[in-house]
Design a protein around this motif. Structure first.
Motif, PDB file in Angstrom:
ATOM      1  N   CYS A 140       0.860  -1.204   0.000  1.00  0.00           N
ATOM      2  CA  CYS A 140       0.000   0.000   0.000  1.00  0.00           C
ATOM      3  C   CYS A 140       0.886   1.241   0.000  1.00  0.00           C
ATOM      4  O   CYS A 140       0.720   2.151  -0.816  1.00  0.00           O
ATOM      5  CB  CYS A 140      -0.878   0.073   1.249  1.00  0.00           C
ATOM      6  SG  CYS A 140      -2.054  -1.270   1.469  1.00  0.00           S
ATOM      7  N   LYS A 141       1.842   1.236   0.966  1.00  0.00           N
ATOM      8  CA  LYS A 141       2.693   2.405   1.178  1.00  0.00           C
ATOM      9  C   LYS A 141       3.518   2.726  -0.063  1.00  0.00           C
ATOM     10  O   LYS A 141       3.626   3.881  -0.468  1.00  0.00           O
ATOM     11  CB  LYS A 141       3.613   2.145   2.368  1.00  0.00           C
ATOM     12  CG  LYS A 141       4.558   3.288   2.681  1.00  0.00           C
ATOM     13  CD  LYS A 141       5.522   2.918   3.808  1.00  0.00           C
ATOM     14  CE  LYS A 141       6.317   4.111   4.281  1.00  0.00           C
ATOM     15  NZ  LYS A 141       7.225   4.643   3.274  1.00  0.00           N
ATOM     16  N   LYS A 150      -1.674  13.617  -1.363  1.00  0.00           N
ATOM     17  CA  LYS A 150      -1.803  13.644   0.092  1.00  0.00           C
ATOM     18  C   LYS A 150      -2.837  14.693   0.483  1.00  0.00           C
ATOM     19  O   LYS A 150      -2.666  15.860   0.213  1.00  0.00           O
ATOM     20  CB  LYS A 150      -0.465  13.977   0.741  1.00  0.00           C
ATOM     21  CG  LYS A 150       0.727  13.179   0.216  1.00  0.00           C
ATOM     22  CD  LYS A 150       0.582  11.668   0.463  1.00  0.00           C
ATOM     23  CE  LYS A 150       1.789  10.882  -0.009  1.00  0.00           C
ATOM     24  NZ  LYS A 150       2.004  10.968  -1.472  1.00  0.00           N
ATOM     25  N   GLY A 151      -3.877  14.253   1.148  1.00  0.00           N
ATOM     26  CA  GLY A 151      -4.888  15.202   1.628  1.00  0.00           C
ATOM     27  C   GLY A 151      -5.912  15.464   0.593  1.00  0.00           C
ATOM     28  O   GLY A 151      -5.980  16.324  -0.166  1.00  0.00           O
TER      29      GLY A 151
ATOM     30  N   GLY B  40      12.375   8.264   7.774  1.00  0.00           N
ATOM     31  CA  GLY B  40      11.159   8.661   7.077  1.00  0.00           C
ATOM     32  C   GLY B  40      11.307   8.551   5.570  1.00  0.00           C
ATOM     33  O   GLY B  40      10.408   8.102   4.871  1.00  0.00           O
ATOM     34  N   ASP B  45       9.524  -0.083   5.166  1.00  0.00           N
ATOM     35  CA  ASP B  45       8.099   0.214   4.982  1.00  0.00           C
ATOM     36  C   ASP B  45       7.374   0.260   6.319  1.00  0.00           C
ATOM     37  O   ASP B  45       6.509   1.108   6.540  1.00  0.00           O
ATOM     38  CB  ASP B  45       7.452  -0.852   4.096  1.00  0.00           C
ATOM     39  CG  ASP B  45       7.857  -0.686   2.640  1.00  0.00           C
ATOM     40  OD1 ASP B  45       8.342   0.413   2.295  1.00  0.00           O
ATOM     41  OD2 ASP B  45       7.697  -1.642   1.864  1.00  0.00           O
ATOM     42  N   GLN B  46       7.716  -0.694   7.161  1.00  0.00           N
ATOM     43  CA  GLN B  46       7.120  -0.698   8.508  1.00  0.00           C
ATOM     44  C   GLN B  46       7.909   0.317   9.325  1.00  0.00           C
ATOM     45  O   GLN B  46       9.068   0.088   9.678  1.00  0.00           O
ATOM     46  CB  GLN B  46       7.239  -2.098   9.116  1.00  0.00           C
ATOM     47  CG  GLN B  46       6.618  -2.231  10.486  1.00  0.00           C
ATOM     48  CD  GLN B  46       5.219  -2.827  10.436  1.00  0.00           C
ATOM     49  OE1 GLN B  46       4.988  -3.803   9.729  1.00  0.00           O
ATOM     50  NE2 GLN B  46       4.289  -2.245  11.164  1.00  0.00           N
ATOM     51  N   MET B  47       7.279   1.470   9.620  1.00  0.00           N
ATOM     52  CA  MET B  47       8.041   2.618  10.119  1.00  0.00           C
ATOM     53  C   MET B  47       8.114   2.681  11.646  1.00  0.00           C
ATOM     54  O   MET B  47       8.160   3.770  12.226  1.00  0.00           O
ATOM     55  CB  MET B  47       7.455   3.911   9.558  1.00  0.00           C
ATOM     56  CG  MET B  47       7.425   3.916   8.037  1.00  0.00           C
ATOM     57  SD  MET B  47       6.691   5.409   7.352  1.00  0.00           S
ATOM     58  CE  MET B  47       8.049   6.554   7.508  1.00  0.00           C
ATOM     59  N   PRO B 132      -1.700   7.240   6.540  1.00  0.00           N
ATOM     60  CA  PRO B 132      -1.385   7.097   5.122  1.00  0.00           C
ATOM     61  C   PRO B 132      -2.144   5.959   4.443  1.00  0.00           C
ATOM     62  O   PRO B 132      -1.837   5.611   3.313  1.00  0.00           O
ATOM     63  CB  PRO B 132       0.128   6.819   5.139  1.00  0.00           C
ATOM     64  CG  PRO B 132       0.386   6.196   6.462  1.00  0.00           C
ATOM     65  CD  PRO B 132      -0.665   6.681   7.418  1.00  0.00           C
ATOM     66  N   ASP B 133      -3.162   5.435   5.124  1.00  0.00           N
ATOM     67  CA  ASP B 133      -3.998   4.382   4.536  1.00  0.00           C
ATOM     68  C   ASP B 133      -3.199   3.165   4.122  1.00  0.00           C
ATOM     69  O   ASP B 133      -3.438   2.585   3.059  1.00  0.00           O
ATOM     70  CB  ASP B 133      -4.760   4.935   3.321  1.00  0.00           C
ATOM     71  CG  ASP B 133      -6.215   5.199   3.654  1.00  0.00           C
ATOM     72  OD1 ASP B 133      -6.674   4.735   4.712  1.00  0.00           O
ATOM     73  OD2 ASP B 133      -6.895   5.868   2.855  1.00  0.00           O
ATOM     74  N   ASP B 134      -2.232   2.788   4.934  1.00  0.00           N
ATOM     75  CA  ASP B 134      -1.481   1.577   4.611  1.00  0.00           C
ATOM     76  C   ASP B 134      -1.598   0.522   5.727  1.00  0.00           C
ATOM     77  O   ASP B 134      -1.001  -0.536   5.644  1.00  0.00           O
ATOM     78  CB  ASP B 134      -0.002   1.904   4.329  1.00  0.00           C
ATOM     79  CG  ASP B 134       0.676   2.545   5.533  1.00  0.00           C
ATOM     80  OD1 ASP B 134       0.056   2.609   6.624  1.00  0.00           O
ATOM     81  OD2 ASP B 134       1.832   2.982   5.394  1.00  0.00           O
ATOM     82  N   TYR B 135      -2.354   0.845   6.744  1.00  0.00           N
ATOM     83  CA  TYR B 135      -2.677  -0.091   7.842  1.00  0.00           C
ATOM     84  C   TYR B 135      -1.476  -0.485   8.697  1.00  0.00           C
ATOM     85  O   TYR B 135      -1.606  -1.269   9.620  1.00  0.00           O
ATOM     86  CB  TYR B 135      -3.382  -1.348   7.302  1.00  0.00           C
ATOM     87  CG  TYR B 135      -4.699  -0.975   6.685  1.00  0.00           C
ATOM     88  CD1 TYR B 135      -5.845  -0.904   7.460  1.00  0.00           C
ATOM     89  CD2 TYR B 135      -4.769  -0.622   5.343  1.00  0.00           C
ATOM     90  CE1 TYR B 135      -7.041  -0.503   6.914  1.00  0.00           C
ATOM     91  CE2 TYR B 135      -5.961  -0.224   4.783  1.00  0.00           C
ATOM     92  CZ  TYR B 135      -7.096  -0.165   5.574  1.00  0.00           C
ATOM     93  OH  TYR B 135      -8.281   0.239   5.032  1.00  0.00           O
ATOM     94  N   ILE B 136      -0.297   0.031   8.373  1.00  0.00           N
ATOM     95  CA  ILE B 136       0.862  -0.328   9.193  1.00  0.00           C
ATOM     96  C   ILE B 136       1.517   0.902   9.814  1.00  0.00           C
ATOM     97  O   ILE B 136       2.233   0.795  10.791  1.00  0.00           O
ATOM     98  CB  ILE B 136       1.921  -1.138   8.401  1.00  0.00           C
ATOM     99  CG1 ILE B 136       2.259  -0.446   7.081  1.00  0.00           C
ATOM    100  CG2 ILE B 136       1.420  -2.552   8.148  1.00  0.00           C
ATOM    101  CD1 ILE B 136       3.405  -1.117   6.325  1.00  0.00           C
ATOM    102  N   SER B 151      -5.865  12.333   6.753  1.00  0.00           N
ATOM    103  CA  SER B 151      -5.334  12.128   5.407  1.00  0.00           C
ATOM    104  C   SER B 151      -4.475  13.326   4.986  1.00  0.00           C
ATOM    105  O   SER B 151      -3.386  13.157   4.426  1.00  0.00           O
ATOM    106  CB  SER B 151      -6.510  11.921   4.457  1.00  0.00           C
ATOM    107  OG  SER B 151      -6.059  11.797   3.155  1.00  0.00           O
ATOM    108  N   LYS B 152      -4.978  14.538   5.254  1.00  0.00           N
ATOM    109  CA  LYS B 152      -4.212  15.753   4.936  1.00  0.00           C
ATOM    110  C   LYS B 152      -2.914  15.812   5.722  1.00  0.00           C
ATOM    111  O   LYS B 152      -1.895  16.305   5.245  1.00  0.00           O
ATOM    112  CB  LYS B 152      -5.037  16.996   5.258  1.00  0.00           C
ATOM    113  CG  LYS B 152      -6.072  17.354   4.213  1.00  0.00           C
ATOM    114  CD  LYS B 152      -6.505  18.813   4.382  1.00  0.00           C
ATOM    115  CE  LYS B 152      -7.535  19.221   3.345  1.00  0.00           C
ATOM    116  NZ  LYS B 152      -8.875  18.648   3.662  1.00  0.00           N
ATOM    117  N   GLY B 155       0.213  14.753   4.028  1.00  0.00           N
ATOM    118  CA  GLY B 155       0.811  15.759   3.146  1.00  0.00           C
ATOM    119  C   GLY B 155       1.573  16.813   3.928  1.00  0.00           C
ATOM    120  O   GLY B 155       2.688  17.191   3.564  1.00  0.00           O
TER     121      GLY B 155
END
Lengths: 151, 200
Positions: A140-141, A150-151, B40, B45-47, B132-136, B151-152, B155
């Motif tokens: 996904c990422k 983004k946003g 970052g 990927d897993q942060m 970031p909608d990646d579930y992790i 979500s914003k 950014g």
């Protein structure tokens, strides 16, 4: 007054019909539906991995199987020319997708690879869900980082 | 006021300027901001490590905020946050090819300090609420804000990383300017705590 209202109401009918036939609108709705389904099943797995949802093997396996099935769909084909953010409203698909469609496809292949075998990988205990969510989330990422507004 | 470059009488003394906790804060902040930034951009990927590094930065900022009120005078906000007059006065002598012998953050440098602290605080806030909608890599406080905001925030967090990079580059460039143009080493005082200052 009533005449005006009736005329106005009638005038919207062909517009609505056009909207339904608009291939750009359709393609955006279709891919957002795709992501919604993906999100529902990811939500189940992520919830079980974190312990927010109680683990049950059948439910986990079903959610993972759904993700495998979704990953088998040719999602990139829904990214029609002219359906980028900036060209139309209501999408977060960055124009960069069309700049490098091969890479975008590769990113989606990444999801397919991550999903492969997920329905069996999540069986056998809650502890097996986390690594699968990690792999899927990584896919996904990888795509969101480059191709999602983004946003 | 004795801020201008004109009044430069007074003996030059080496004094203990930066206290040990402030110095520890500074170098830990360097370490963990750089670590957070690199993780970052280039980390896994897993942060998870990025998250933890960010929490350390948050802790350091809280310390600095407290220290800005109860620490020794050079660490206090009231000591180095000055008005436009003092800033303009300091800037008039800034390009002289001689050390400032300033006892602490100078009035212009204070703006940089505040900008960096504020940017880091904002960065931590946006990170905590990012989804970031990646579930992790969902920020621990993301569920407390609206879905549009979380979500914003992703950014904003990205923009924030660019802003922090810029502020750090300016910070380092100015340190080099002091070192090679003004012949004043500002790094060593931040290590030893001791600095040459002009008594006023």
């Amino acid at each position: 007054m009533r005449l005006i209202l009736t005329a106005a109401a009638l005038a919207t009918i062909p517009l609505a019909a056009i909207a339904q036939d608009d291939p750009i609108r359709n393609t955006i709705e279709a891919r957002q539906g795709f992501y919604k389904m993906l999100a529902i099943n990811m939500g189940t797995l992520a919830g079980m991995a974190k312990g927010d949802i109680e683990y049950d093997e059948t439910g986990a396996s079903l959610a993972a199987a759904n993700i495998e099935a979704l990953a088998g769909y040719d999602l990139p084909s829904l990214f029609l020319e002219g359906s980028a953010s900036g060209e139309v409203d209501g999408t977060a698909a960055l124009p960069d997708i069309w700049e490098d469609m091969d890479d975008f496809r590769a990113k989606f292949d990444g999801l397919r690879e991550a999903a492969a075998g997920a329905s069996t990988a999540v069986t056998g205990g809650a502890g097996n869900v986390g690594p699968v969510v990690g792999k899927l989330g990584g896919a996904c990422k990888a795509c969101h980082d480059d191709y999602r507004e983004k946003g | 006021m004795s801020d201008g470059p004109v009044k430069q009488m007074g003996a030059i003394d080496e004094v203990r300027l930066w206290d040990p906790l402030l110095r520890a804060f500074h170098w830990l902040l360097v370490l963990f901001v750089v670590t957070s930034w690199l993780l970052g951009k280039f980390g896994p990927d897993q942060m998870t490590l990025h998250f933890w590094s960010g929490y350390v930065v948050a802790g350091l900022l809280i310390f600095r905020l407290v220290w800005g009120f109860v620490g020794p005078p050079p660490a206090r906000f009231s000591h180095f946050i000055r008005g436009p007059g003092a800033i303009a006065g300091y800037m008039r002598g800034m390009f002289l090819r001689q050390p400032s012998y300033w006892p602490g953050h100078n009035p212009l440098g204070a703006l940089s300090v505040i900008a960096m602290l504020a940017a880091l605080a904002a960065q931590i806030t946006t990170g905590l609420i990012s989804d970031p909608d990646d579930y992790i890599n969902v920020g621990p406080l993301a569920s407390y804000v609206s879905s549009a905001t979380r979500s914003k925030a992703v950014g904003w967090h990205g923009l924030g990383s660019t802003l922090i990079l810029l502020l750090v580059l300016i910070h380092v460039a100015v340190i080099l300017f002091y070192r090679f143009w003004k012949h004043e080493n500002l790094v060593k005082p931040m290590i030893t705590g001791k600095k040459l200052i002009r008594r006023r």
